[in-house]
Design an enzyme around this catalytic site. Structure first.
Site, PDB file in Angstrom:
ATOM      1  N   HIS A   1       5.320   6.260  -1.898  1.00 24.03           N
ATOM      2  CA  HIS A   1       6.062   5.090  -2.575  1.00 24.03           C
ATOM      3  C   HIS A   1       5.294   3.747  -1.565  1.00 24.03           C
ATOM      4  CE1 HIS A   1       7.643   5.642   1.616  1.00 24.03           C
ATOM      5  NE2 HIS A   1       7.752   4.565   2.049  1.00 24.03           N
TER       6      HIS A   1
ATOM      7  N   HIS B   1       0.930  -1.208  -0.110  1.00 24.34           N
ATOM      8  CA  HIS B   1      -0.001   0.083   0.015  1.00 24.34           C
ATOM      9  C   HIS B   1       0.745   1.300  -0.003  1.00 24.34           C
ATOM     10  CE1 HIS B   1       1.034  -0.480   4.234  1.00 24.34           C
ATOM     11  NE2 HIS B   1       1.026   0.740   4.290  1.00 24.34           N
TER      12      HIS B   1
END
Length: 182
Positions: free
Chosen positions: A122, A40
């Site tokens: 990220h 995630h």
């Protein structure tokens, strides 16, 4: 025990599978790979909070004023730096910084301080335990070949408030609430 919470954007199953393929390219090294289902983009980590604070977070995020957006997933990166890598990640390009700022502003009203560090969207894919000099050279060689990889595009329409339950076999993530973007 107080819940450990964070706000995240989930990534599509197809992208998870492509990232898993990248993780496999590094399987000979002493890395702690993030489970495919746990991949995630963390928008904000809030840590351990009281149940009453979880309610305040829910209320604050319900007024989140942000439109959905298109995003691109790709480009490998390393934290803190290439010369001493500790985290291998895949970048996320889109309006994530604007979303992060909207979340920060929303939570700042209930005394969550804004992050000091620059926000870099990220997906953490591996944590690096230890690399010998030879391993580091081999690791960086594979990294260099894959660095510019493109995973795919996605639409970001929701953010999720998640709970992380730490167990001896790794964390278990539960979605507390999902917020639709406009």
């Amino acid at each position: 025990m107080m819940p450990r919470i964070f706000i995240a954007v989930d990534i599509p199953q197809l992208h998870q599978e492509r990232i898993f393929e990248i993780q496999n390219k590094f399987s000979t090294f002493k890395l702690k790979q993030v489970k495919q289902s746990h991949l995630h983009i963390t928008m904000k980590f809030l840590g351990e909070v009281k149940e009453s604070t979880v309610q305040n977070v829910l209320e604050s995020l319900s007024s989140l004023n942000m439109a959905g957006f298109d995003a691109s997933i790709g480009q490998l990166g390393l934290f803190p730096k290439k010369s001493s890598p500790k985290v291998l990640w895949v970048g996320a390009d889109g309006s994530f910084t604007e979303l992060h700022d909207a979340i920060e502003n929303s939570l700042n009203k209930i005394t969550f301080p804004k992050d000091d560090k620059e926000f870099i969207p990220h997906i953490t894919i591996s944590r690096i335990k230890h690399l010998s000099k030879t391993e580091k050279k081999d690791f960086l060689s594979i990294y260099g070949k894959l660095k510019n990889i493109h995973i795919g595009n996605m639409r970001v329409n929701t953010v999720k408030l998640k709970k992380s339950i730490l167990t001896p076999s790794g964390p278990i993530y539960e979605t507390i609430h999902e917020f639709e973007l406009q």
